[in-house]
Enzyme design. Structure first.
Site, PDB file in Angstrom:
ATOM      1  N   ASP A  34       0.835  -1.210   0.000  1.00 50.99           N
ATOM      2  CA  ASP A  34       0.000   0.000   0.000  1.00 50.99           C
ATOM      3  C   ASP A  34       0.871   1.262   0.000  1.00 50.99           C
ATOM      4  O   ASP A  34       0.662   2.188  -0.804  1.00 50.99           O
ATOM      5  CB  ASP A  34      -0.876  -0.058   1.261  1.00 50.99           C
ATOM      6  CG  ASP A  34      -2.091   0.851   1.188  1.00 50.99           C
ATOM      7  OD1 ASP A  34      -2.386   1.362   0.097  1.00 50.99           O
ATOM      8  OD2 ASP A  34      -2.744   1.022   2.235  1.00 50.99           O
ATOM      9  N   GLY A 124       1.686 -10.015   4.781  1.00 47.32           N
ATOM     10  CA  GLY A 124       2.720  -9.150   5.352  1.00 47.32           C
ATOM     11  C   GLY A 124       2.271  -8.655   6.708  1.00 47.32           C
ATOM     12  O   GLY A 124       2.177  -9.417   7.680  1.00 47.32           O
ATOM     13  N   TYR A 126      -0.541  -8.024   7.832  1.00 48.07           N
ATOM     14  CA  TYR A 126      -1.739  -8.690   8.348  1.00 48.07           C
ATOM     15  C   TYR A 126      -1.501 -10.126   8.813  1.00 48.07           C
ATOM     16  O   TYR A 126      -2.435 -10.778   9.296  1.00 48.07           O
ATOM     17  CB  TYR A 126      -2.889  -8.617   7.334  1.00 48.07           C
ATOM     18  CG  TYR A 126      -3.622  -7.281   7.320  1.00 48.07           C
ATOM     19  CD1 TYR A 126      -3.288  -6.260   8.211  1.00 48.07           C
ATOM     20  CD2 TYR A 126      -4.649  -7.037   6.418  1.00 48.07           C
ATOM     21  CE1 TYR A 126      -3.954  -5.039   8.197  1.00 48.07           C
ATOM     22  CE2 TYR A 126      -5.330  -5.810   6.414  1.00 48.07           C
ATOM     23  CZ  TYR A 126      -4.973  -4.817   7.308  1.00 48.07           C
ATOM     24  OH  TYR A 126      -5.645  -3.609   7.305  1.00 48.07           O
TER      25      TYR A 126
HETATM   26  N1  AR6 Z   1       5.919  -5.695  -4.204  1.00 45.78           N
HETATM   27  C1  AR6 Z   1       5.523  -6.979  -4.034  1.00 45.78           C
HETATM   28  N2  AR6 Z   1       5.280  -7.521  -2.823  1.00 45.78           N
HETATM   29  C2  AR6 Z   1       5.462  -6.740  -1.744  1.00 45.78           C
HETATM   30  C3  AR6 Z   1       5.859  -5.380  -1.824  1.00 45.78           C
HETATM   31  C4  AR6 Z   1       6.097  -4.859  -3.135  1.00 45.78           C
HETATM   32  N3  AR6 Z   1       6.504  -3.593  -3.327  1.00 45.78           N
HETATM   33  N4  AR6 Z   1       5.937  -4.876  -0.559  1.00 45.78           N
HETATM   34  C5  AR6 Z   1       5.578  -5.879   0.286  1.00 45.78           C
HETATM   35  N5  AR6 Z   1       5.316  -7.003  -0.421  1.00 45.78           N
HETATM   36  P1  AR6 Z   1       1.582  -6.113   3.025  1.00 45.78           P
HETATM   37  P2  AR6 Z   1      -1.025  -7.057   4.077  1.00 45.78           P
HETATM   38  C6  AR6 Z   1       4.823  -8.320   0.064  1.00 45.78           C
HETATM   39  O1  AR6 Z   1       2.069  -5.896   4.393  1.00 45.78           O
HETATM   40  O2  AR6 Z   1      -0.380  -8.151   4.827  1.00 45.78           O
HETATM   41  C7  AR6 Z   1      -0.580  -1.853   4.906  1.00 45.78           C
HETATM   42  O3  AR6 Z   1      -0.224  -0.986   5.944  1.00 45.78           O
HETATM   43  C8  AR6 Z   1       5.001  -8.646   1.523  1.00 45.78           C
HETATM   44  O4  AR6 Z   1       6.259  -9.266   1.724  1.00 45.78           O
HETATM   45  O5  AR6 Z   1       1.823  -5.086   2.000  1.00 45.78           O
HETATM   46  O6  AR6 Z   1      -2.270  -7.346   3.270  1.00 45.78           O
HETATM   47  C9  AR6 Z   1      -2.017  -1.645   4.488  1.00 45.78           C
HETATM   48  O7  AR6 Z   1      -2.402  -0.297   4.540  1.00 45.78           O
HETATM   49  C10 AR6 Z   1       3.841  -9.604   1.785  1.00 45.78           C
HETATM   50  O8  AR6 Z   1       4.189 -10.935   1.390  1.00 45.78           O
HETATM   51  O9  AR6 Z   1      -0.042  -6.329   3.012  1.00 45.78           O
HETATM   52  C11 AR6 Z   1      -2.770  -2.479   5.471  1.00 45.78           C
HETATM   53  O10 AR6 Z   1      -2.954  -1.779   6.686  1.00 45.78           O
HETATM   54  C12 AR6 Z   1       2.737  -9.118   0.842  1.00 45.78           C
HETATM   55  O11 AR6 Z   1       3.405  -8.295  -0.125  1.00 45.78           O
HETATM   56  C13 AR6 Z   1      -1.865  -3.663   5.696  1.00 45.78           C
HETATM   57  O12 AR6 Z   1      -0.543  -3.192   5.396  1.00 45.78           O
HETATM   58  C14 AR6 Z   1       1.633  -8.316   1.500  1.00 45.78           C
HETATM   59  O13 AR6 Z   1       2.169  -7.505   2.537  1.00 45.78           O
HETATM   60  C15 AR6 Z   1      -2.152  -4.806   4.765  1.00 45.78           C
HETATM   61  O14 AR6 Z   1      -1.347  -5.911   5.112  1.00 45.78           O
END
Ligand code: AR6
Length: 174
Positions: A34, A124, A126
């Protein structure tokens, strides 16, 4: 037939029709994917999110739902924001996680998007276990009827890559 592909990389660098954002209900940004999408997408993405909050989503976007905005300065045309569930060991919330993938593909179809990049939603900040998050992602996309040609899972690290490789190697369910 929708092709499911897997790449290790940064979701904000994908030149696809739509990138999916692992957002939160506020739609106003956060960390992880995000944060990266809003940083790179810029003010056009945030303005569109604010407009959604001022109209249809006054209380925020519910968990498991998805909504699209323009992609601003990203190399994609649209961002599809979806809100994954926080992982809870004591409650099975996988139907909500599946809904994120299903609803995002429905929105992609409404937009006419043919290539869609997904991050591993909820795995991530969450806290969803990667192997299970990958399994839910792959099974749900396989089970969803869509006009999208390519669903690209974009993962950050080797561990996530392995999790998606295993999920993709599983025989599709009948
Ligand atoms: N490209 C690809 N994957 C990524 C990237 C990127 N640039 N950055 C992180 N990941 P997360 P969630 C991976 O935390 O768990 C935010 O604050 C990461 O390693 O982005 O759904 C929102 O506003 C993980 O495997 O999302 C919400 O409050 C995956 O992407 C909350 O985090 C998702 O990690 C959502 O948490």
């Amino acid at each position: 037939m929708t092709r499911l592909t897997l790449v290790r990389g940064d979701i904000t660098e994908q030149a696809v029709d739509a990138v999916v954002n692992a957002a939160n209900s506020s739609l106003l940004g956060g960390g992880g994917v995000d944060g990266a999408i809003h940083r790179k997408g810029g003010p056009e993405v945030l303005a569109a999110c604010r407009a959604l909050r001022a109209s249809h989503y006054g209380k925020g976007l519910p968990t498991g739902q998805a909504v699209a905005t323009p992609a601003g300065n990203l190399p994609a045309r649209w961002v599809i924001h979806t809100v994954g569930p926080r992982y809870l060991a004591e409650e099975d919330r996988s139907e909500l996680l599946a809904s994120c993938y299903r609803r995002s593909l429905e929105v992609a179809d409404e937009l006419g998007a043919r290539t869609v990049a997904f991050p591993a939603v909820s795995t991530g900040i969450y806290g969803w276990p990667l192997d299970d998050g990958a399994r839910v992602a792959v099974r749900t996309v396989r089970a969803t009827a869509t006009a999208v040609d390519e669903v690209r899972f974009v993962v950050f690290d080797e561990r996530a890559h392995r999790a998606f490789e295993s999920a993709l190697a599983e025989a599709p369910e009948e």
